[in-house]
Design an enzyme around this catalytic site. Structure first.
Site, PDB file in Angstrom:
ATOM      1  N   GLY A   8       0.829  -1.226   0.102  1.00 35.69           N
ATOM      2  CA  GLY A   8       0.130   0.180   0.128  1.00 35.69           C
ATOM      3  C   GLY A   8       0.830   1.159   0.018  1.00 35.69           C
ATOM      4  O   GLY A   8       0.612   2.323   0.622  1.00 35.69           O
ATOM      5  N   LEU A  13       0.214   7.912   3.547  1.00 39.66           N
ATOM      6  CA  LEU A  13       1.350   7.576   4.290  1.00 39.66           C
ATOM      7  C   LEU A  13       2.559   6.836   3.465  1.00 39.66           C
ATOM      8  O   LEU A  13       3.714   7.325   3.686  1.00 39.66           O
ATOM      9  CB  LEU A  13       0.896   6.564   5.372  1.00 39.66           C
ATOM     10  CG  LEU A  13       2.073   6.311   6.330  1.00 39.66           C
ATOM     11  CD1 LEU A  13       2.559   7.313   7.300  1.00 39.66           C
ATOM     12  CD2 LEU A  13       1.367   5.417   7.574  1.00 39.66           C
ATOM     13  N   ASP A  34       1.639  -1.836  -4.785  1.00 37.83           N
ATOM     14  CA  ASP A  34       0.554  -1.336  -4.783  1.00 37.83           C
ATOM     15  C   ASP A  34      -0.219  -1.815  -5.728  1.00 37.83           C
ATOM     16  O   ASP A  34       0.038  -2.510  -6.470  1.00 37.83           O
ATOM     17  CB  ASP A  34       0.384   0.452  -4.637  1.00 37.83           C
ATOM     18  CG  ASP A  34      -0.793   1.057  -3.820  1.00 37.83           C
ATOM     19  OD1 ASP A  34      -0.377   1.707  -2.905  1.00 37.83           O
ATOM     20  OD2 ASP A  34      -1.833   0.922  -4.251  1.00 37.83           O
ATOM     21  N   ASP A  52      -1.330  -6.856  -5.332  1.00 39.96           N
ATOM     22  CA  ASP A  52      -2.772  -6.828  -4.316  1.00 39.96           C
ATOM     23  C   ASP A  52      -2.566  -7.838  -3.113  1.00 39.96           C
ATOM     24  O   ASP A  52      -2.360  -9.021  -3.382  1.00 39.96           O
ATOM     25  CB  ASP A  52      -3.882  -7.502  -5.321  1.00 39.96           C
ATOM     26  CG  ASP A  52      -5.035  -7.535  -4.466  1.00 39.96           C
ATOM     27  OD1 ASP A  52      -5.158  -7.315  -3.491  1.00 39.96           O
ATOM     28  OD2 ASP A  52      -6.370  -7.640  -5.057  1.00 39.96           O
ATOM     29  N   TYR A 142     -14.128   0.528  10.207  1.00 39.24           N
ATOM     30  CA  TYR A 142     -12.725   0.769  10.332  1.00 39.24           C
ATOM     31  C   TYR A 142     -12.100   0.563  11.730  1.00 39.24           C
ATOM     32  O   TYR A 142     -11.262  -0.046  11.870  1.00 39.24           O
ATOM     33  CB  TYR A 142     -12.439   2.371   9.693  1.00 39.24           C
ATOM     34  CG  TYR A 142     -11.039   2.674   9.695  1.00 39.24           C
ATOM     35  CD1 TYR A 142     -10.160   2.146   8.721  1.00 39.24           C
ATOM     36  CD2 TYR A 142     -10.774   3.550  10.374  1.00 39.24           C
ATOM     37  CE1 TYR A 142      -9.009   2.593   8.845  1.00 39.24           C
ATOM     38  CE2 TYR A 142      -9.449   4.194  10.531  1.00 39.24           C
ATOM     39  CZ  TYR A 142      -8.564   3.654   9.737  1.00 39.24           C
ATOM     40  OH  TYR A 142      -7.498   4.208   9.583  1.00 39.24           O
ATOM     41  N   LYS A 146      -9.599  -1.959  13.238  1.00 36.21           N
ATOM     42  CA  LYS A 146      -8.224  -1.679  13.932  1.00 36.21           C
ATOM     43  C   LYS A 146      -8.400  -2.150  15.216  1.00 36.21           C
ATOM     44  O   LYS A 146      -7.227  -2.626  15.636  1.00 36.21           O
ATOM     45  CB  LYS A 146      -8.389  -0.305  13.790  1.00 36.21           C
ATOM     46  CG  LYS A 146      -7.916   0.417  12.538  1.00 36.21           C
ATOM     47  CD  LYS A 146      -6.666   0.063  11.904  1.00 36.21           C
ATOM     48  CE  LYS A 146      -6.365   0.660  10.556  1.00 36.21           C
ATOM     49  NZ  LYS A 146      -5.085   0.300   9.795  1.00 36.21           N
TER      50      LYS A 146
HETATM   51  P1  NAD Z   1      -4.733   5.644   1.553  1.00 35.34           P
HETATM   52  O1  NAD Z   1      -5.855   5.058   1.364  1.00 35.34           O
HETATM   53  O2  NAD Z   1      -4.079   6.837   1.368  1.00 35.34           O
HETATM   54  O3  NAD Z   1      -3.355   4.578   1.091  1.00 35.34           O
HETATM   55  C1  NAD Z   1      -3.608   2.847   1.078  1.00 35.34           C
HETATM   56  C2  NAD Z   1      -3.063   2.381  -0.239  1.00 35.34           C
HETATM   57  O4  NAD Z   1      -3.201   1.059  -0.152  1.00 35.34           O
HETATM   58  C3  NAD Z   1      -3.626   2.967  -1.365  1.00 35.34           C
HETATM   59  O5  NAD Z   1      -2.307   3.312  -2.413  1.00 35.34           O
HETATM   60  C4  NAD Z   1      -4.216   1.691  -2.064  1.00 35.34           C
HETATM   61  O6  NAD Z   1      -4.192   1.762  -3.419  1.00 35.34           O
HETATM   62  C5  NAD Z   1      -3.488   0.818  -1.351  1.00 35.34           C
HETATM   63  N1  NAD Z   1      -4.307  -0.592  -1.482  1.00 35.34           N
HETATM   64  C6  NAD Z   1      -5.687  -0.816  -1.154  1.00 35.34           C
HETATM   65  N2  NAD Z   1      -6.188  -2.015  -1.343  1.00 35.34           N
HETATM   66  C7  NAD Z   1      -4.844  -2.479  -1.604  1.00 35.34           C
HETATM   67  C8  NAD Z   1      -4.633  -4.225  -1.618  1.00 35.34           C
HETATM   68  N3  NAD Z   1      -5.610  -5.007  -1.711  1.00 35.34           N
HETATM   69  N4  NAD Z   1      -3.469  -4.532  -2.080  1.00 35.34           N
HETATM   70  C9  NAD Z   1      -2.429  -3.469  -2.366  1.00 35.34           C
HETATM   71  N5  NAD Z   1      -2.581  -2.027  -1.784  1.00 35.34           N
HETATM   72  C10 NAD Z   1      -3.770  -1.681  -1.417  1.00 35.34           C
HETATM   73  O7  NAD Z   1      -4.189   5.265   3.243  1.00 35.34           O
HETATM   74  P2  NAD Z   1      -3.280   6.060   3.926  1.00 35.34           P
HETATM   75  O8  NAD Z   1      -3.756   7.385   4.657  1.00 35.34           O
HETATM   76  O9  NAD Z   1      -1.801   6.011   3.414  1.00 35.34           O
HETATM   77  O10 NAD Z   1      -3.135   4.922   5.438  1.00 35.34           O
HETATM   78  C11 NAD Z   1      -1.977   3.880   5.418  1.00 35.34           C
HETATM   79  C12 NAD Z   1      -2.378   3.149   6.766  1.00 35.34           C
HETATM   80  O11 NAD Z   1      -2.190   4.220   7.966  1.00 35.34           O
HETATM   81  C13 NAD Z   1      -3.693   2.496   6.794  1.00 35.34           C
HETATM   82  O12 NAD Z   1      -3.547   1.252   7.528  1.00 35.34           O
HETATM   83  C14 NAD Z   1      -4.742   3.583   7.489  1.00 35.34           C
HETATM   84  O13 NAD Z   1      -5.636   2.755   8.344  1.00 35.34           O
HETATM   85  C15 NAD Z   1      -3.470   4.159   8.468  1.00 35.34           C
HETATM   86  N6  NAD Z   1      -3.924   5.205   9.107  1.00 35.34           N
HETATM   87  C16 NAD Z   1      -3.887   6.414   8.488  1.00 35.34           C
HETATM   88  C17 NAD Z   1      -4.523   7.723   8.996  1.00 35.34           C
HETATM   89  C18 NAD Z   1      -4.733   9.048   8.203  1.00 35.34           C
HETATM   90  O14 NAD Z   1      -4.727   9.782   8.567  1.00 35.34           O
HETATM   91  N7  NAD Z   1      -4.031   8.856   6.711  1.00 35.34           N
HETATM   92  C19 NAD Z   1      -4.632   7.767  10.147  1.00 35.34           C
HETATM   93  C20 NAD Z   1      -4.645   6.769  11.020  1.00 35.34           C
HETATM   94  C21 NAD Z   1      -4.161   5.360  10.492  1.00 35.34           C
END
Ligand code: NAD
Length: 315
Positions: A8, A13, A34, A52, A142, A146
């Site tokens: 991902g 992040l 990704d 994936d 969600y 978590k």
């Molecule tokens: P995001 O949605 O921006 O990125 C997630 C990435 O995962 C995307 O690029 C997507 O294409 C990829 N993805 C989705 N399904 C997939 C699959 N089956 N196989 C491979 N890749 C896949 O999310 P983010 O904001 O970067 O968050 C990253 C992590 O941090 C997550 O676990 C999220 O829960 C956690 N988090 C984020 C926040 C925030 O504010 N952004 C806050 C708390 C926790």
């Protein structure tokens, strides 16, 4: 050569964390993965593979052939998007984590990183200075995923000695990529609108306080935790983490100091109920005590940095 796999990697992040990992360890040691081929152009500094994570055969093959020793598992369906398709969110968030933990056990990986979230808390959690240990009754799919994920992480650490580490991120604010469907996304979008000279429609109430963090602090916390000696990492579910807490009216005021004619209108939608179920602020004293966590950015310092850098950033 031992490799670090980021799952991902193209998200909000991952885009920044993968770059920091490559700067630290060398691009040849990091494999960004990704879902889509279109993400490849972001990763000219390290190896990129389409993966994936639900395709377990492909993932297992990659871990084996590349001699992966650490995994950062970032793929997830986020809070607001998850409510639109709860069963899909549960499947992806849980199934992928369990699979990564199994892989870590099977291949005896050195370390796994998996982010949790303030979404593990719920309406019956103390809202101010929310402690590490308290009632958690999340009411989003969600948050439920978590919370369950945290229990699985601790379980794999206790039963199978998997060195898995985790942080409960607050809302993450960065300018280098667009947010992925969370409840705190407004705090990223607002800077884009302010710089475009447009009025901002805010989907939360003006007084809706939430814990937030600027991306450089989130990256620093992640790397500090991953580099901490194993015996200092006392919490194997997930650490509370905090740097700032603000409401929409305060981020608006912070931007007004630089862009005096910026306008905002408050139009709360379904995301308000999610925000109302989350803490206003977080007690992260365990992270400070165990591995020395200290944030660097407050709201005004973050605003200044984003407004200075965002106009020149190429997506
Ligand atoms: P995001 O949605 O921006 O990125 C997630 C990435 O995962 C995307 O690029 C997507 O294409 C990829 N993805 C989705 N399904 C997939 C699959 N089956 N196989 C491979 N890749 C896949 O999310 P983010 O904001 O970067 O968050 C990253 C992590 O941090 C997550 O676990 C999220 O829960 C956690 N988090 C984020 C926040 C925030 O504010 N952004 C806050 C708390 C926790």
């Amino acid at each position: 050569m031992e490799k670090i796999l980021v799952i991902g990697a193209a998200g909000q992040l991952g885009s920044e964390l993968t770059k920091s990992l490559s700067d630290l360890y060398g691009g040849e040691q990091v494999i960004a993965t990704d879902l889509n081929e279109s993400a490849r152009s972001k990763f000219d500094y390290c190896k990129f593979e389409v993966l994936d994570i639900m395709d377990k055969e492909a993932a297992r093959k990659l871990v084996k052939s590349e001699n992966v020793k650490q995994i950062y598992h970032l793929a997830a369906v986020l809070s607001a998007t998850g409510e639109k398709n709860p069963l899909f969110a549960w499947d992806l968030n849980m199934d992928s984590l369990l699979f990564v933990l199994e892989i870590a056990k099977e291949f005896k990986l050195d370390k796994v990183y998996w982010p949790s979230s303030i979404a593990v808390f719920g309406p019956n959690t103390p809202k101010v200075n929310t402690p590490q240990y308290c009632v958690k009754e999340p009411n989003t799919v969600y948050g439920i995923s978590k919370q369950a994920g945290e229990r699985w992480c601790e379980y794999y650490f206790q039963k199978f000695n998997v060195d898995v580490r985790s942080l409960r991120y607050p809302g993450l604010i960065g300018y280098k990529s667009l947010p992925g469907g969370g409840t705190t996304d407004y705090a990223v979008d607002i800077y884009h609108k302010a710089l475009a000279g447009e009025k901002f429609n805010c989907f939360l109430r003006e007084d809706s306080y939430l814990p937030m963090m600027y991306m450089p602090d989130a990256i620093k916390a992640t790397l500090d935790l991953m580099h901490a000696p194993t015996d200092t990492v006392k919490i194997r579910s997930s650490y509370n983490l905090s740097s700032m807490s603000f409401a929409p009216k305060e981020i608006y005021q912070s931007i007004l100091k630089h862009i005096p004619d910026f306008q905002i209108e408050y139009k709360p939608d379904f995301r308000q109920a999610i925000a109302d179920s989350w803490p206003d602020s977080i007690d992260d004293s365990h992270a400070t005590k165990d591995w020395g966590w200290q944030p660097e950015y407050d709201l005004d310092k973050m605003t200044e940095d984003i407004l200075k850098n965002l106009p020149n950033y190429k997506f």
